[in-house]
Write a protein that holds these residues in place. Structure first.
Motif, PDB file in Angstrom:
ATOM      1  N   LEU A   1      -6.427  62.188  -9.039  1.00 58.28           N
ATOM      2  CA  LEU A   1      -5.264  61.439  -8.580  1.00 58.28           C
ATOM      3  C   LEU A   1      -4.542  60.927  -9.820  1.00 58.28           C
ATOM      4  CD1 LEU A   1      -3.554  59.996  -6.377  1.00 58.28           C
ATOM      5  CD2 LEU A   1      -5.264  58.157  -6.436  1.00 58.28           C
ATOM      6  N   LEU A   2      -3.263  61.261  -9.944  1.00 61.94           N
ATOM      7  CA  LEU A   2      -2.450  60.875 -11.094  1.00 61.94           C
ATOM      8  C   LEU A   2      -1.474  59.788 -10.668  1.00 61.94           C
ATOM      9  CD1 LEU A   2      -1.566  64.531 -12.127  1.00 61.94           C
ATOM     10  CD2 LEU A   2      -3.373  63.113 -13.103  1.00 61.94           C
ATOM     11  N   LEU A   3      -1.406  58.712 -11.424  1.00 58.42           N
ATOM     12  CA  LEU A   3      -0.570  57.579 -11.047  1.00 58.42           C
ATOM     13  C   LEU A   3       0.278  57.103 -12.224  1.00 58.42           C
ATOM     14  CD1 LEU A   3      -3.387  55.568  -9.251  1.00 58.42           C
ATOM     15  CD2 LEU A   3      -1.598  56.925  -8.139  1.00 58.42           C
ATOM     16  N   LYS A   4       1.572  56.971 -11.998  1.00 63.59           N
ATOM     17  CA  LYS A   4       2.448  56.364 -12.999  1.00 63.59           C
ATOM     18  C   LYS A   4       2.338  54.852 -12.835  1.00 63.59           C
ATOM     19  CE  LYS A   4       5.824  60.090 -13.311  1.00 63.59           C
ATOM     20  NZ  LYS A   4       7.236  60.456 -13.046  1.00 63.59           N
ATOM     21  N   ILE A   5       1.952  54.180 -13.909  1.00 65.23           N
ATOM     22  CA  ILE A   5       1.648  52.747 -13.789  1.00 65.23           C
ATOM     23  C   ILE A   5       2.513  51.869 -14.694  1.00 65.23           C
ATOM     24  CG2 ILE A   5      -0.712  53.158 -13.020  1.00 65.23           C
ATOM     25  CD1 ILE A   5      -1.619  52.520 -15.919  1.00 65.23           C
ATOM     26  N   HIS A   6       3.586  52.390 -15.261  1.00 68.67           N
ATOM     27  CA  HIS A   6       4.373  51.606 -16.216  1.00 68.67           C
ATOM     28  C   HIS A   6       4.940  50.318 -15.614  1.00 68.67           C
ATOM     29  CE1 HIS A   6       7.128  54.613 -14.516  1.00 68.67           C
ATOM     30  NE2 HIS A   6       8.030  53.651 -14.542  1.00 68.67           N
ATOM     31  N   ASN A   7       5.322  50.322 -14.339  1.00 69.31           N
ATOM     32  CA  ASN A   7       5.850  49.090 -13.729  1.00 69.31           C
ATOM     33  C   ASN A   7       4.766  48.014 -13.634  1.00 69.31           C
ATOM     34  OD1 ASN A   7       8.430  50.096 -13.461  1.00 69.31           O
ATOM     35  ND2 ASN A   7       8.105  50.825 -11.378  1.00 69.31           N
ATOM     36  N   ALA A   8       3.567  48.406 -13.230  1.00 67.33           N
ATOM     37  CA  ALA A   8       2.461  47.447 -13.126  1.00 67.33           C
ATOM     38  C   ALA A   8       2.085  46.893 -14.495  1.00 67.33           C
ATOM     39  CB  ALA A   8       1.252  48.111 -12.470  1.00 67.33           C
ATOM     40  N   ILE A   9       2.119  47.729 -15.518  1.00 73.19           N
ATOM     41  CA  ILE A   9       1.818  47.283 -16.878  1.00 73.19           C
ATOM     42  C   ILE A   9       2.862  46.254 -17.324  1.00 73.19           C
ATOM     43  CG2 ILE A   9       1.634  48.010 -19.307  1.00 73.19           C
ATOM     44  CD1 ILE A   9      -0.762  48.898 -17.565  1.00 73.19           C
ATOM     45  N   LYS A  10       4.135  46.531 -17.014  1.00 70.23           N
ATOM     46  CA  LYS A  10       5.211  45.593 -17.370  1.00 70.23           C
ATOM     47  C   LYS A  10       5.030  44.242 -16.677  1.00 70.23           C
ATOM     48  CE  LYS A  10       8.823  48.444 -16.760  1.00 70.23           C
ATOM     49  NZ  LYS A  10      10.218  48.886 -16.648  1.00 70.23           N
ATOM     50  N   GLU A  11       4.423  44.260 -15.486  1.00 69.44           N
ATOM     51  CA  GLU A  11       4.168  43.017 -14.748  1.00 69.44           C
ATOM     52  C   GLU A  11       2.981  42.241 -15.312  1.00 69.44           C
ATOM     53  OE1 GLU A  11       3.543  44.263 -10.716  1.00 69.44           O
ATOM     54  OE2 GLU A  11       5.620  44.872 -10.452  1.00 69.44           O
ATOM     55  N   GLY A  12       2.277  42.815 -16.297  1.00 73.89           N
ATOM     56  CA  GLY A  12       1.164  42.123 -16.930  1.00 73.89           C
ATOM     57  C   GLY A  12      -0.205  42.496 -16.388  1.00 73.89           C
ATOM     58  N   LYS A  13      -0.269  43.496 -15.508  1.00 73.30           N
ATOM     59  CA  LYS A  13      -1.568  43.917 -14.976  1.00 73.30           C
ATOM     60  C   LYS A  13      -2.317  44.731 -16.028  1.00 73.30           C
ATOM     61  CE  LYS A  13      -0.105  44.083 -10.152  1.00 73.30           C
ATOM     62  NZ  LYS A  13       0.090  44.951  -8.985  1.00 73.30           N
TER      63      LYS A  13
ATOM     64  N   SER B   1      -3.746  48.103 -12.396  1.00 72.33           N
ATOM     65  CA  SER B   1      -2.580  48.970 -12.260  1.00 72.33           C
ATOM     66  C   SER B   1      -2.856  50.233 -11.444  1.00 72.33           C
ATOM     67  CB  SER B   1      -2.059  49.375 -13.643  1.00 72.33           C
ATOM     68  OG  SER B   1      -1.638  48.241 -14.354  1.00 72.33           O
ATOM     69  N   VAL B   2      -4.055  50.764 -11.569  1.00 71.25           N
ATOM     70  CA  VAL B   2      -4.362  52.009 -10.846  1.00 71.25           C
ATOM     71  C   VAL B   2      -5.073  51.787  -9.518  1.00 71.25           C
ATOM     72  CG1 VAL B   2      -4.460  53.424 -12.942  1.00 71.25           C
ATOM     73  CG2 VAL B   2      -6.565  52.431 -12.043  1.00 71.25           C
ATOM     74  N   GLN B   3      -5.678  50.641  -9.343  1.00 72.77           N
ATOM     75  CA  GLN B   3      -6.556  50.395  -8.188  1.00 72.77           C
ATOM     76  C   GLN B   3      -5.862  50.574  -6.840  1.00 72.77           C
ATOM     77  OE1 GLN B   3      -8.127  46.407  -7.949  1.00 72.77           O
ATOM     78  NE2 GLN B   3      -9.920  47.122  -6.842  1.00 72.77           N
ATOM     79  N   GLY B   4      -4.658  50.164  -6.688  1.00 73.44           N
ATOM     80  CA  GLY B   4      -3.962  50.307  -5.400  1.00 73.44           C
ATOM     81  C   GLY B   4      -2.887  49.261  -5.293  1.00 73.44           C
ATOM     82  N   ASN B   5      -2.178  49.314  -4.297  1.00 77.35           N
ATOM     83  CA  ASN B   5      -2.285  49.910  -2.957  1.00 77.35           C
ATOM     84  C   ASN B   5      -1.350  51.118  -2.885  1.00 77.35           C
ATOM     85  OD1 ASN B   5      -3.910  47.674  -2.432  1.00 77.35           O
ATOM     86  ND2 ASN B   5      -2.259  46.534  -1.497  1.00 77.35           N
ATOM     87  N   TRP B   6      -1.926  52.274  -2.632  1.00 76.20           N
ATOM     88  CA  TRP B   6      -1.187  53.526  -2.710  1.00 76.20           C
ATOM     89  C   TRP B   6      -0.949  54.133  -1.335  1.00 76.20           C
ATOM     90  CZ3 TRP B   6       0.923  53.970  -7.236  1.00 76.20           C
ATOM     91  CH2 TRP B   6       0.300  53.367  -8.338  1.00 76.20           C
ATOM     92  N   LYS B   7       0.234  54.669  -1.169  1.00 80.93           N
ATOM     93  CA  LYS B   7       0.583  55.390   0.051  1.00 80.93           C
ATOM     94  C   LYS B   7       0.184  56.843  -0.190  1.00 80.93           C
ATOM     95  CE  LYS B   7       4.402  55.667   3.262  1.00 80.93           C
ATOM     96  NZ  LYS B   7       5.817  55.304   3.482  1.00 80.93           N
TER      97      LYS B   7
END
Length: 111
Positions: free
Chosen positions: A6-18, A23-29
């Protein structure tokens, strides 16, 4: 059974400080039928592989606005797996559709 990543783009979560795990854990559709075949979850930040986790259990949110979304509990993958994924980041990025934050690939395509 096909083994998937499973590949996930996480740049927004990183910017939020996660951190990477948050950042990868969820919640994914995502399609629940794919869950048994997912062996690794790869986080991609700014077009680079930055983390890899091995899911040990999956959960589906049962109520509220996030109902139906999935998240996992897992452990960090070995350094060897992380380094392997980092060498394949260009190949992995090609799996994403336009504007999509989630993609899949098979382990056999990365080996």
């Amino acid at each position: 059974m096909k083994e998937e990543i499973l590949l996930l783009k996480i740049h927004n979560a990183i910017k939020e400080g996660k951190d990477y795990y948050q950042s990868v854990q969820g919640n994914w559709k995502m399609n629940a039928k794919r869950i048994p075949s997912i062996k690794y979850v790869v986080g991609i930040d700014m077009q680079k592989v930055v983390c890899v986790f091995v899911p040990t259990e999956w959960h589906i949110i049962q109520e509220g606005p996030e109902k139906g979304r999935k998240y996992f509990v897992g452990v960090e993958a070995s350094n060897e797996i992380l380094l392997t994924m980092k060498t394949k980041d260009k190949q992995l990025l090609k799996k994403f559709g336009t504007g999509s934050a989630i993609a899949y690939t098979s382990i056999s395509e990365v080996d």
